[in-house]
Write an enzyme that holds these catalytic residues in place. Structure first.
Site, PDB file in Angstrom:
ATOM      1  N   ASP A 266      -5.134  -8.780   8.918  1.00  0.00           N
ATOM      2  CA  ASP A 266      -6.511  -8.282   9.070  1.00  0.00           C
ATOM      3  C   ASP A 266      -7.549  -9.252   8.490  1.00  0.00           C
ATOM      4  O   ASP A 266      -8.673  -9.339   8.996  1.00  0.00           O
ATOM      5  CB  ASP A 266      -6.683  -6.873   8.473  1.00  0.00           C
TER       6      ASP A 266
ATOM      7  N   LYS B 242       0.840  -1.196   0.000  1.00  0.00           N
ATOM      8  CA  LYS B 242       0.000   0.000   0.000  1.00  0.00           C
ATOM      9  C   LYS B 242       0.880   1.255   0.000  1.00  0.00           C
ATOM     10  O   LYS B 242       1.873   1.302  -0.703  1.00  0.00           O
ATOM     11  CB  LYS B 242      -0.991  -0.056   1.175  1.00  0.00           C
TER      12      LYS B 242
HETATM   13  C1  BGC Z   1      -1.425  -6.734   2.562  1.00  0.00           C
HETATM   14  C2  BGC Z   1      -2.239  -7.810   3.224  1.00  0.00           C
HETATM   15  C3  BGC Z   1      -3.487  -7.185   3.832  1.00  0.00           C
HETATM   16  C4  BGC Z   1      -4.251  -6.423   2.773  1.00  0.00           C
HETATM   17  C5  BGC Z   1      -5.488  -5.742   3.309  1.00  0.00           C
HETATM   18  C6  BGC Z   1      -2.271  -5.984   1.562  1.00  0.00           C
HETATM   19  O1  BGC Z   1      -1.542  -4.921   1.008  1.00  0.00           O
HETATM   20  O2  BGC Z   1      -0.307  -7.296   1.900  1.00  0.00           O
HETATM   21  O3  BGC Z   1      -1.484  -8.483   4.200  1.00  0.00           O
HETATM   22  O4  BGC Z   1      -4.274  -8.171   4.404  1.00  0.00           O
HETATM   23  O5  BGC Z   1      -3.418  -5.437   2.197  1.00  0.00           O
HETATM   24  O6  BGC Z   1      -5.194  -4.817   4.307  1.00  0.00           O
END
Ligand code: BGC
Length: 412
Positions: free
Chosen positions: A147, A112
């Site tokens: 999460d 992200k």
């Molecule tokens: C992460 C995951 C996470 C998801 C939702 C992704 O960028 O790699 O581990 O569960 O985002 O938050």
């Protein structure tokens, strides 16, 4: 596909006070849950949510953990937690982690918007625990979880049919309950139990058949984790608005969507957020006046340039990007349901709950409809009718506290 090491799920019998810290998208939360003696009863639930200040997306990891620990300690004091005895904490950490135990793991990469030094290769539990120690506070981090896992745990607490947890928010992910015998990467003797939750990290799914476009590739290059997480970048809330903006910009450049010149404002990266894009998708006005208004507010396009024809093309683009996301999610979800024998192919289809958390699913009504529509296409109406896509608010935070409770109970 990663074993979460979570081989106990809450069942409503846990009791006591449990805290959770939940970070991963654009906000972080601290929560307190008191579980009473009465099965499944939450006697008390307190939660505080904070937007992550911009500089914390790129600061050193220690600073970010200090912020989390500080918020937890202040929150606990505010809610009268005396600190006479050590309180268990569930830590919901929404990034890919190579989990070695329920309360330990190694961070693999950041996703992200996060671009911090000091994360990759370290154990998030130790980092949080060290930060808590710096505040001399009586908390013990007993569970580390993704999460998606928290969401499934939150749902299991009240719904025994919950088998899959999904996040559709800033990022995307899914987890499901797997037979331990099927988890090839799990070291022998890791658990005595039959099942374990697997974190698919489907955000990083890629395949030759994934229809990644030129626009996707161009956007990817501007992200901190370029070259990875293609599925997430085609699906989740952080990226959909930007994908749409790039397509709209192309139409302005190559087909004079807004007249002979291209409005400069359209060139500003990340200027169209997914929430704004979702409002365009849901614009039901005859004249598409809401779309023109959003284009004026977010991209600063003057009303004279937002003709009906331009607005209707913009809306079509936003719709296409949203539908693509929902279709891809439905495809992966149907694949997952097929894998766990919940697609009707094993005789009578059992009622199955897919627990979903995240802003994209929660706030974008049309998206939920698209997802249901594609699920029906994938599974057929009869099977799809037995699959409940259940929106569970705050599930990941609640689930983290429940899991802290379940882990504590199972070790007593
Ligand atoms: C992460 C995951 C996470 C998801 C939702 C992704 O960028 O790699 O581990 O569960 O985002 O938050």
């Amino acid at each position: 596909m990663m074993p979460s090491m979570m081989d106990v799920l809450p069942n409503g019998e846990e009791t006591g006070d449990f805290f959770a810290v939940d970070i991963g998208g654009t906000n972080f939360r601290v929560i307190l849950v008191s579980l009473s003696e009465k099965r499944g009863e939450v006697a008390r639930f307190e939660m505080e949510e904070f937007a992550i200040p911009e500089e914390y997306f790129s600061c050193h990891a220690d600073r970010l953990f200090d912020l989390l620990a500080d918020s937890l300690v202040t929150f606990a004091k505010r809610y009268g937690f005396s600190g006479n005895r050590t309180a268990p904490v569930g830590f919901c950490f929404s990034f890919p982690v190579d989990q070695t135990a329920v309360d330990a793991g190694t961070m693999i990469k950041l996703t992200k918007k996060f671009d911090n030094e000091g994360f990759v290769g370290s154990d998030p539990v130790q980092m949080l625990q060290r930060a808590i120690l710096r505040f001399k506070a009586p908390f013990k981090v007993v569970a580390l979880l993704n999460d998606s896992v928290g969401t499934l745990a939150g749902a299991c607490y009240e719904d025994p049919n919950a088998k899959v947890g999904v996040i559709l928010g800033t990022g995307t992910n899914a987890c499901y309950v797997e037979q331990v015998a099927n988890i090839a990467t799990l070291a022998k003797g890791s658990t005595k139990r039959q099942t374990m939750v697997v974190n698919t990290e489907w955000g990083n799914f890629t395949a030759a058949s994934l229809p990644i476009t030129e626009v996707d590739r161009e956007m990817d290059e501007t992200t901190p984790n370029a070259g990875e997480y293609h599925f997430e970048k085609m699906v989740s809330g952080m990226y959909m608005g930007e994908v749409a903006r790039r397509i709209i910009l192309r139409l302005a450049e190559e087909a004079q969507l807004f007249g002979p010149s291209v409005p400069d404002e359209l060139r500003v990266e990340w200027a169209l957020s997914t929430p704004a894009m979702s409002k365009i998708v849901e614009d039901g006005s005859w004249t598409l006046s809401r779309t023109a208004q959003i284009l004026a507010e977010t991209l600063h396009l003057p009303p004279s340039r937002c003709t009906y024809s331009a607005c209707s093309t913009v809306k079509a683009v936003c719709l296409m990007v949203s539908r693509r996301s929902a279709a891809l999610v439905a495809a992966c979800l149907a694949g997952l349901l097929c894998h766990i024998g919940r697609d009707g192919s094993n005789g009578a289809m059992q009622e199955t709950t897919v627990a979903i958390d995240g802003g994209l699913f929660e706030h974008f009504d049309a998206y939920r409809e698209f997802l249901s529509e594609y699920m029906e296409q994938m599974l057929g109406p009869e099977v799809a009718a037995k699959v409940q896509l259940k929106r569970i608010r705050d599930a990941s935070s609640m689930g983290s506290a429940y899991l802290a409770a379940a882990v504590t109970a199972s070790s007593e």
